[in-house]
Each structure stands twice: as structure tokens, then as C-alpha cells.
Design a protein around this motif. Structure first.
Motif, PDB file in Angstrom:
ATOM      1  N   ALA A  86       0.830  -1.205   0.000  1.00  0.00           N
ATOM      2  CA  ALA A  86       0.000   0.000   0.000  1.00  0.00           C
ATOM      3  C   ALA A  86       0.867   1.259   0.000  1.00  0.00           C
ATOM      4  O   ALA A  86       0.545   2.248  -0.683  1.00  0.00           O
ATOM      5  CB  ALA A  86      -0.932  -0.004   1.212  1.00  0.00           C
ATOM      6  N   GLY A  87       1.961   1.236   0.742  1.00  0.00           N
ATOM      7  CA  GLY A  87       2.857   2.387   0.751  1.00  0.00           C
ATOM      8  C   GLY A  87       3.510   2.628  -0.587  1.00  0.00           C
ATOM      9  O   GLY A  87       3.707   3.773  -0.998  1.00  0.00           O
ATOM     10  N   ALA A  88       3.851   1.545  -1.312  1.00  0.00           N
ATOM     11  CA  ALA A  88       4.440   1.709  -2.640  1.00  0.00           C
ATOM     12  C   ALA A  88       3.458   2.335  -3.620  1.00  0.00           C
ATOM     13  O   ALA A  88       3.849   3.086  -4.518  1.00  0.00           O
ATOM     14  CB  ALA A  88       4.907   0.353  -3.166  1.00  0.00           C
ATOM     15  N   VAL A  89       2.162   2.038  -3.455  1.00  0.00           N
ATOM     16  CA  VAL A  89       1.148   2.576  -4.365  1.00  0.00           C
ATOM     17  C   VAL A  89       0.877   4.045  -4.089  1.00  0.00           C
ATOM     18  O   VAL A  89       0.765   4.856  -5.015  1.00  0.00           O
ATOM     19  CB  VAL A  89      -0.147   1.745  -4.263  1.00  0.00           C
ATOM     20  N   VAL A  90       0.778   4.431  -2.814  1.00  0.00           N
ATOM     21  CA  VAL A  90       0.366   5.793  -2.475  1.00  0.00           C
ATOM     22  C   VAL A  90       1.533   6.755  -2.341  1.00  0.00           C
ATOM     23  O   VAL A  90       1.313   7.971  -2.239  1.00  0.00           O
ATOM     24  CB  VAL A  90      -0.457   5.806  -1.162  1.00  0.00           C
TER      25      VAL A  90
END
Length: 394
Positions: free
Chosen positions: A358-362
Motif C-alpha cells: 500500500a505504501g508503494a502505491v500511495v
């Protein structure tokens, strides 16, 4: 004493007395000046210390905010997905609102989007089920071809080594079968969380699309009057950047998926449609998503079609990476995301370290929004089209 000195005409100005004292004790006065000078902080150090304690307070606030977001990770993901859906639903809603009331246009667009997604899921599931029969035999033959390839030049792997490795892998799976089943069931229980996140994101997206303007205006009215204009400008900039990033990313991901799908179909690789969908979803992770998806396609091609096809699919990683980096990204995302590739790489790695997938996406959209707001505050507002509105107005 002063009267007697005045009577005798011996008054001296204070400057003269001070100079005479300095003349009598030059060394002692220099020492006093050095001691007094050591207690004076230079302007550079004072300015650095002022910035340092402010940065410490700001870092503590960011850390506390990050810890709070981790506690409510599912809610944050749902709101992020809701904003993505809002940026996608808004153009068709504005188009349909010309001939029907806006709430009806929102409902029609939402139902149409759900129908499209459901049809796509059905097509993927049907494709996998239809190919499952022939796929098992192809993979068994592919595994045999891989063993033969490893035993030949240039690897020259001993056949006994491969047999022992296969037996050890089978033994390990049988010994840890219960643990693997337990982990699989625990991961399957997160399906409920995924469904809850999707339901909340769709629910919020519908309201953001239908009444986001009123929600944003209500928020700005709660602020002090002197800061409302600044917040309005920052909101317009943040939403314009986020919407541009979202629509551009979908266009880039669709183009990558189309190229991969056509190439895999021409090479007759199994599971073309699922692999194409995997490429589309993975393309939302900048820099690393598309190569990971193509690596999975390479393994499938190696098992299903042989070494030559796998090498060709592996070459697609370089070709599609060059097209995405030098053609799609500059022209599609260049106008909305103004970050250097080094900054993008650092954001992706930092986001992955802090919050996983999720951190890589946002990470990249948040960094883009922060940079756009910073530029707006320091360079003044940029001209915007009438179609744009602050987040979460849609």
C-alpha cells in the motif's frame, strides 16, 4: 567628589577616562572582550538552531500522524480508493448530467462501472477455467523441459541434484502442510476486510461525486477567514494533481497491458488474459510493478512454451520499460506529476519500507501532491480549467 573636581577644574569626559583605563590595562581588557564575545551566538548558528527545533517538532507531528494512519490503515486505504473512483467517475457523471439530474447520473455511472468490473472478472475466471485442463499438462511438460534445459549446456546440472531438490521440496511441503493451511486460512479471512474496504470506498465515492463541492465548502467555512483562500488554492492544486495522476496512471497501465497482451497472444503463452490483467494492476506501482508482472509471465512462458519464448518475454521487460519511461510517462504524466525519476524511486522504496504494498502505491501520488502544493504556496496559484475542483469535490 564630582563637586570638588568641578571646583578645581579637573572634570574629564567619560570617554577620556575609559580610554585611559584601556591604556593602563590592555591585556585584561582584551581578555574581557574575548569572554564576552564567546557568549554571543552567530546569526548563522542561531538561524540553524531555529530551523532545527522547528523541524524536530514537524517531524514528531508527521510521525504521530503516520502512526495514527497505521492504526486506521483500512479506513485510509478506503478513502484513497474512494478518491481514485471519484476522479474516474466524475467525467462520465458530468457528461450524463447534461441530460438527467446529477444524482441519477451518479447512480447510472456507479452501476455501469460495477457491471463492467463484474463482466471483466467473469471473463478472467472463465478463461482460467477453460484453460485449466490443458494448462496442467502443459506445465508438466514445461517442468520436464526446464529440467532438460538445466541438465544441458551451459548449466550442466547433475540430474541427481534436481531429483534430490524435488524430493526435499516435497518432503518440506508435507511436513509443513498444516502450517501452510493455517496461514492460507488466516489470509483468506482478510477477504472480509477487503470487501469492507471496497464497500466503504464505493460508498464514499458516490457521495464525493454527488456532493463533494458542498463538503469541501463546509470544510473551508470552519477555517479562520484569513486562511480560507490559501486552503482553497491548495485544495484545487492537490485535487488537480491527484486526478491527473490517477487518469494518467490508468492510461499508462492500459497501454502497458495492451502491449503485453498482444505480445503474449502472438507468442501463444498460456493464461494471456490473467497475465494481462496482472500487468495492468502492477503498472500502478511505478518502476517495479511492470517488471514484476512480466517476470511472472516469463515463468509461465518458460513452463508452458519453452526457453526461447521465455527469453522473448524477458526481453519485453526492457522494451516496455523503455517505452514507459521515455514515451508514456513524459507525455501522459509529465503535466501532472513533476517529480524527478530519482525522487520517484526514493518515494517507492520509502513507501514500501514503511507500509508495504500500500505504501508503494500511495507514495508517489502523495509526494506529487505535496510538491504541487509547495509550489503553489511559493509561486502563486496556477491557472486551472473550469472542470477542476478541489478534493474531494468531483
Amino acid at each position: 567628589m564630582e563637586r570638588r573636581g568641578a571646583a578645581h577644574g579637573n572634570t574629564r569626559p567619560p570617554v577620556e577616562v575609559t580610554s585611559r583605563i584601556r591604556g593602563r590595562f590592555p591585556g585584561r581588557q582584551g581578555t574581557m572582550d574575548q569572554h564576552s564575545g564567546s557568549r554571543v551566538v552567530g546569526p548563522g548558528l542561531r538561524r540553524a538552531s531555529d530551523y532545527a527545533w522547528r523541524l524536530l517538532i514537524l517531524g514528531a507531528a508527521v510521525y504521530l500522524l503516520f502512526r495514527l494512519l497505521l492504526r486506521f490503515e483500512l479506513v485510509f486505504i478506503a478513502l484513497f480508493l474512494a478518491l481514485i473512483l471519484t476522479s474516474l467517475l466524475r467525467p462520465p457523471v458530468r457528461f450524463l448530467a447534461r441530460w438527467m439530474p446529477r444524482p441519477l447520473a451518479v447512480l447510472a455511472t456507479a452501476l455501469g462501472s460495477l457491471a463492467v468490473l463484474g463482466a471483466l472478472a467473469w471473463v478472467v475466471a472463465d478463461s482460467v477455467s477453460n484453460e485449466s485442463g490443458s494448462l496442467a499438462s502443459e506445465f508438466r511438460g514445461g517442468v520436464d523441459r526446464i529440467r532438460t534445459w538445466l541438465q544441458g549446456a551451459p548449466f550442466r546440472v547433475n540430474p541427481n541434484t534436481l531429483t534430490n531438490l524435488q524430493s526435499k521440496l516435497t518432503t518440506w511441503v508435507s511436513q509443513h502442510r498444516s502450517t501452510l493451511i493455517t496461514q492460507a486460512l488466516s489470509e483468506a479471512s482478510r477477504i472480509v476486510d477487503v470487501l469492507a474496504v471496497l464497500a466503504l470506498s464505493v460508498f464514499c465515492a458516490v457521495f464525493f461525486t454527488s456532493s463533494g463541492d458542498r463538503m469541501w465548502h463546509w470544510f473551508t467555512r470552519q477555517l479562520p477567514p484569513g486562511s480560507r483562500d490559501t486552503w482553497t488554492r491548495c485544495g484545487h492544486t492537490a485535487w488537480r494533481t491527484f486526478a491527473g495522476y490517477t487518469r494518467g496512471s490508468i492510461l499508462v497501465a492500459g497501454t502497458n497491458a495492451l502491449m503485453v497482451g498482444v505480445a503474449l497472444e502472438l507468442l501463444r503463452v498460456p493464461l494471456v488474459l490473467p497475465l494481462t490483467l496482472l500487468e495492468f494492476v502492477a503498472s500502478f506501482i511505478p518502476l517495479i510493478g511492470s517488471p514484476i508482472a512480466l517476470a511472472v509471465a516469463t515463468v509461465v512462458a518458460l513452463a508452458g512454451r519453452g526457453v526461447t519464448t521465455a527469453v522473448i518475454v524477458l526481453a519485453l521487460i526492457v522494451v516496455i520499460g523503455q517505452i514507459e519511461g521515455h514515451v508514456l510517462q513524459p507525455f501522459v504524466l509529465g503535466w501532472s506529476v513533476r517529480l524527478h525519476p530519482v525522487a520517484v524511486a526514493v518515494c517507492v522504496i520509502a513507501g514500501t519500507t514503511l507500509a508495504g504494498l500500500a505504501g508503494a502505491v500511495v507514495a508517489v501520488p502523495l509526494a506529487s501532491i505535496g510538491w504541487a502544493v509547495w509550489r503553489t504556496l511559493h509561486e502563486g496559484p496556477e491557472p486551472r480549467a473550469d472542470d477542476e475542483a478541489p478534493a474531494p469535490s468531483a
